[in-house]
Design a protein around this motif. Sequence first.
Motif, short mmCIF file in Angstrom:
data_model
loop_
_atom_site.label_atom_id
_atom_site.label_comp_id
_atom_site.label_asym_id
_atom_site.label_seq_id
_atom_site.Cartn_x
_atom_site.Cartn_y
_atom_site.Cartn_z
N VAL A 2 0.80 -1.24 -0.16
CA VAL A 2 0.17 0.05 -0.05
C VAL A 2 0.93 1.25 -0.13
O VAL A 2 1.74 1.38 0.67
N GLU A 3 0.60 2.28 -0.85
CA GLU A 3 1.26 3.30 -1.01
C GLU A 3 1.09 4.17 0.25
O GLU A 3 -0.23 4.43 0.55
N GLN A 4 2.16 4.87 0.87
CA GLN A 4 1.72 5.77 1.95
C GLN A 4 1.48 7.05 1.51
O GLN A 4 1.83 7.43 0.59
N MET A 5 0.55 7.75 2.25
CA MET A 5 0.12 8.96 2.06
C MET A 5 0.17 10.03 2.97
O MET A 5 0.41 9.46 4.37
N ILE A 6 0.42 11.32 2.57
CA ILE A 6 0.59 12.28 3.47
C ILE A 6 -0.42 13.50 3.32
O ILE A 6 -1.47 13.30 2.19
N CYS A 7 -0.81 14.11 4.50
CA CYS A 7 -1.91 15.25 4.26
C CYS A 7 -1.22 16.49 4.50
O CYS A 7 -0.38 16.56 5.23
N VAL A 8 -1.58 17.64 3.42
CA VAL A 8 -0.94 18.74 3.55
C VAL A 8 -2.17 19.83 3.36
O VAL A 8 -3.33 19.46 2.91
N GLU A 9 -2.04 21.11 3.77
CA GLU A 9 -2.65 22.27 3.52
C GLU A 9 -2.33 22.93 2.55
O GLU A 9 -1.04 23.26 2.52
N LEU A 10 -2.90 23.61 1.75
CA LEU A 10 -2.70 24.68 0.67
C LEU A 10 -3.54 26.02 1.04
O LEU A 10 -4.60 26.05 1.34
N ILE A 11 -2.66 27.04 1.15
CA ILE A 11 -3.28 28.30 1.63
C ILE A 11 -3.29 29.37 0.66
O ILE A 11 -2.27 29.61 0.14
N TYR A 12 -4.18 30.01 0.11
CA TYR A 12 -4.20 31.04 -0.60
C TYR A 12 -5.27 32.10 -0.01
O TYR A 12 -6.12 31.81 0.16
N ALA A 13 -4.40 33.24 0.25
CA ALA A 13 -5.15 34.62 0.68
C ALA A 13 -5.20 35.59 -0.22
O ALA A 13 -4.32 36.06 -0.74
N VAL A 20 -8.39 27.51 2.61
CA VAL A 20 -7.64 26.42 3.11
C VAL A 20 -8.21 25.11 2.27
O VAL A 20 -9.38 24.86 2.72
N LEU A 21 -7.45 24.63 1.61
CA LEU A 21 -7.65 23.57 1.03
C LEU A 21 -6.66 22.29 1.76
O LEU A 21 -5.49 22.24 1.83
N ARG A 22 -7.46 21.10 2.08
CA ARG A 22 -6.47 19.86 2.34
C ARG A 22 -6.32 19.03 1.52
O ARG A 22 -7.43 18.52 0.66
N VAL A 23 -5.51 18.35 1.16
CA VAL A 23 -5.15 17.52 0.13
C VAL A 23 -4.45 16.10 0.76
O VAL A 23 -3.52 16.38 1.38
N GLN A 24 -4.78 14.88 0.23
CA GLN A 24 -3.88 13.81 0.41
C GLN A 24 -3.01 13.51 -0.86
O GLN A 24 -3.51 13.50 -1.81
N LEU A 25 -1.77 13.27 -0.69
CA LEU A 25 -0.61 12.99 -1.72
C LEU A 25 0.00 11.72 -1.26
O LEU A 25 0.45 11.43 -0.21
N PRO A 26 0.51 11.04 -2.10
CA PRO A 26 1.55 10.04 -1.93
C PRO A 26 2.72 10.67 -1.43
O PRO A 26 3.19 11.67 -1.19
N LYS A 27 3.38 10.06 -0.47
CA LYS A 27 4.58 10.34 0.33
C LYS A 27 5.53 10.76 -0.81
O LYS A 27 5.75 10.12 -1.89
N TYR A 28 6.44 11.63 -0.49
CA TYR A 28 7.45 12.01 -1.33
C TYR A 28 6.99 13.06 -2.65
O TYR A 28 7.72 13.31 -3.44
N SER A 29 5.92 13.55 -2.47
CA SER A 29 5.32 14.30 -3.28
C SER A 29 5.80 15.81 -2.79
O SER A 29 6.28 16.20 -1.95
N THR A 30 5.78 16.63 -4.23
CA THR A 30 6.47 17.76 -4.16
C THR A 30 5.34 19.13 -3.90
O THR A 30 4.01 18.79 -3.96
N VAL A 31 5.89 20.36 -3.61
CA VAL A 31 4.71 21.48 -3.57
C VAL A 31 4.18 21.35 -5.12
O VAL A 31 2.85 21.59 -4.90
N ALA A 32 4.83 21.57 -5.78
CA ALA A 32 4.14 21.49 -7.26
C ALA A 32 2.97 20.32 -7.50
O ALA A 32 1.93 20.64 -8.05
N ASP A 33 3.39 19.17 -7.08
CA ASP A 33 2.33 18.24 -7.12
C ASP A 33 1.17 18.68 -6.41
O ASP A 33 -0.17 18.26 -6.84
N ALA A 34 1.39 19.01 -5.15
CA ALA A 34 0.23 19.54 -4.24
C ALA A 34 -0.65 20.33 -5.01
O ALA A 34 -1.99 20.39 -5.00
N ILE A 35 -0.07 21.43 -5.69
CA ILE A 35 -0.85 22.64 -6.17
C ILE A 35 -1.58 21.95 -7.45
O ILE A 35 -2.65 22.37 -7.59
#
Length: 94
Positions: A2-13, A20-35
């Motif tokens: 099973v691929e490990q996942m991380i949870c991050v927040e993206l903030i745009y003001a 505030v958006l919360r996204v789940q991504l595969p571990k080792y994802s980049t900032v660009a991937d999250a965007i």
Amino acid sequence: MVEQMICVELIYAEPDNQTVLRVQLPKYSTVADAIRLSNIAQRFAPDGPLRSQLGIFGKKVSPERVLKDGDRVEIYRLLECDPMEARRRRARDS
């Protein structure tokens, strides 16, 4: 496996609103991937958030920065004018 996942927040003001958006991504994802995954560019930053300044908890980072679980990615808007020049204008006009 099973691929490990991380949870991050993206903030745009914006001047009158913060998103505030919360996204789940595969571990080792980049900032660009999250965007890209969050679609925040299409919703709030049509000028291209990858050309904007980016930060994690207030520290500037590049789009290639690998994320950790719990990171808070901040997309900074481009300044319309230099803050020092704006202060000078306000002082002069007062």
